[in-house]
Design an enzyme around this catalytic site. Structure first.
Site, PDB file in Angstrom:
ATOM      1  CB  CYS A  29      -8.148  19.904  -6.401  1.00 43.57           C
ATOM      2  SG  CYS A  29      -6.533  20.375  -5.747  1.00 43.57           S
ATOM      3  CB  SER A  68      -0.910   0.045   1.231  1.00 43.37           C
ATOM      4  OG  SER A  68      -1.971  -0.868   1.101  1.00 43.37           O
ATOM      5  CG  HIS A 119      -3.962  -2.438  -1.071  1.00 41.95           C
ATOM      6  ND1 HIS A 119      -3.135  -2.368   0.027  1.00 41.95           N
ATOM      7  CD2 HIS A 119      -4.479  -3.687  -1.073  1.00 41.95           C
ATOM      8  CE1 HIS A 119      -3.176  -3.520   0.679  1.00 41.95           C
ATOM      9  NE2 HIS A 119      -3.985  -4.334   0.025  1.00 41.95           N
ATOM     10  CD  GLU A 131      -0.285  19.663  -8.401  1.00 41.82           C
ATOM     11  OE1 GLU A 131       0.491  20.526  -8.836  1.00 41.82           O
ATOM     12  OE2 GLU A 131       0.101  18.601  -7.838  1.00 41.82           O
ATOM     13  CB  SER A 132      -5.385  15.699  -4.978  1.00 42.16           C
ATOM     14  OG  SER A 132      -6.254  15.063  -4.072  1.00 42.16           O
TER      15      SER A 132
END
Length: 501
Positions: A470, A442, A455, A449-450
């Site tokens: 975003c 993971s 996983h 920007e995010s």
């Protein structure tokens, strides 16, 4: 009898619910005698399943190819078919030429009633459908076994579909136990429908309801099908369909007959993505049913989706509290049009927050300078409200048949994900990756920007990846393509989600 049908469904391990058995029994009742092949065509079931179904009917003493007296009585009582017009049912469900002729013959009989409809309120996206359209929509309930012994909801009914349904019901089975409920925000519509239902003794109940409020408990999980002609915005459609889900009985294979304006391919894709996310199956899309009177905004037509519920229904909008966002076209897309009087050349702006909100109002009042009622359009602008723009763009990426060794290599996965962020022209803030024992990784790459997350399931050759931004200028698809290639995925699927829209 419903319990018997449910038991037969269980005995047969039938994926379809007992509604399919209802359709078969109605066919046997009205068509008198059905071969296995013809019944398979009418129910859309494979011939072996229809053969097994007939055997189950015979065990109940109802008959096989044709009904016994016991079967006729049981079905007549279940669907309340005393006095039913078997010939009309048979012709309307088997003969398209007769169906077209029947609609044409009955338009005049309903026109007087439909002429009593209040004027359309364009502020709430009303547009009157033709009588021909109303009858065609009503016949869909017959086609999908949703007319007899059912509870039908008309969610917003300025089209008076409830009247057409009740009219058809009286023609086919005047003593049916079917109940039709109309929920609408327009009290003019409710009052007119109530008066017509009283005058013609129609099984219609009309009640006031603002769809932006939670659905009253009285109407929750009560209906077999819903008719709705929603606002012509995506959020409006999502709200109405969410309330329809709340109103339908929880079993699968219920139906929603959903009318919606034709849109661009992009908007059509967004709508169908939303339908899928809510759990609907699109049974069919009808392009030859919906016609409106003077609805230039729609091009005088719209599409009609026949939606079928599944066991995975999720309301897009919760039913717990009032919904406060704009839903109607005039609220979401603020249009203003400059019209010029043909006679005196006086110009006026028509649209929201102006003296005249529609051209119909302006024409009715006439030019304020010379009272002329003819105008030409000079300029048109559309300003969308801010919440129409997505706050975030999110790709859910599923990779199957990947390089198994790679899926368990935390260092290589970290390199791939960070490189994907660079490919997208994103700015990395930090990253964190973890290897699980005995296998699986993971990880997350936080970008300005995010984020990008992953996983892996090496034992299944599968990886689940999110790429979220975003910033609309980020090259999401380049990141997704790079990741797919690096993991050597044999099968990749994407789900694109607009966040905060």
């Amino acid at each position: 009898m419903q319990k018997q049908l449910q038991q037969i469904t269980a005995n047969m391990l039938l994926e379809e619910h007992y509604h399919t058995l209802e359709k078969a029994l109605l066919a046997l009742y009205f068509h008198k005698n059905c071969t296995t092949k013809s019944l398979a065509n009418m129910t859309d079931l494979p011939i072996p399943i229809v053969s097994a179904m007939k055997k189950e009917f015979a065990k109940q003493g109802w008959g096989k190819h044709s009904l016994t007296k016991k079967g006729q009585l049981a079905i007549s009582q279940y669907f309340q078919l005393s006095g039913a017009n078997a010939k009309l049912y048979f012709q309307l469900t088997t003969d398209n030429s007769f169906r077209t002729e029947w609609i044409a013959q009955n338009i005049s009989g309903l026109s007087t009633i439909y002429d009593a409809r209040p004027t359309a309120d364009v502020a709430i996206d009303q547009a009157k459908c033709t009588v021909d359209t109303a009858l065609k929509r009503a016949l869909l309930a017959l086609d999908y076994t949703m007319l007899l012994n059912k509870r039908i909801l008309c969610l917003g009914d300025d089209d008076f579909i409830s009247i057409a349904l009740a009219f058809l019901l009286k023609k086919i089975a005047p003593h049916s136990a079917t109940k039709i409920v109309v929920l609408d925000i327009d009290r003019r519509v409710l009052s007119t429908i109530s008066n017509i239902a009283k005058d013609y003794e129609l099984p219609i109940k009309a009640d006031y309801y603002n769809v932006q409020e939670p659905l009253p408990k009285t109407y929750a999980h009560q209906f077999d099908c819903v008719y709705t002609d929603t606002p012509y915005t995506l959020i409006g459609a999502q709200l109405f369909l969410s309330r329809a889900i709340n109103a339908l009985k929880p079993e699968a294979m219920r139906h929603v007959f959903f009318s919606y304006a034709k849109r661009s391919y992009q908007k059509q894709w967004e709508l169908q993505q939303s339908l899928q996310a809510m759990g609907f199956v699109i049974n069919s899309i009808k392009y030859d049913i919906n016609t409106y009177e003077g609805a230039q905004i729609l091009g005088a037509t719209s599409q009609l989706f026949v939606l079928q519920t599944t066991e995975h229904m999720i309301s897009h909008i919760p039913n717990q509290r009032k919904f406060t966002r704009p839903i109607y076209t005039g609220e979401v897309e603020r249009k203003s049009v400059v019209y010029q009087c043909i006679r005196c050349k006086h110009s006026l702006i028509v649209g929201a927050k102006n003296q005249y909100t529609t051209i119909t109002q302006l024409q009715s009042s006439g030019c304020p300078s010379c009272k002329n009622k003819k105008f030409s359009q000079i300029k048109r602008t559309v300003q969308k409200t801010q919440d129409q723009h997505a706050l975030g763009h999110h790709i859910l990426l599923e990779l199957h048949d990947c390089d198994v060794a790679l899926l368990n290599d935390v260092q290589k996965i970290k390199t791939i994900m960070c490189q994907a962020a660079h490919k997208a022209k994103a700015t990395i803030v930090t990253e964190n990756f973890h290897h699980f024992s005995p296998y699986g990784v993971s990880g997350v790459v936080i970008i300005q920007e995010s984020h990008l997350t992953i996983h892996t399931w090496p034992e299944y050759g599968y990886a689940a990846i999110d790429v979220f931004t975003c910033n609309s200028k980020i090259a999401l698809q380049e990141a997704v393509q790079y990741i797919t290639e690096q993991f050597n995925a044999g099968n990749a699927t994407q789900h694109y989600v607009y966040r905060g829209k």
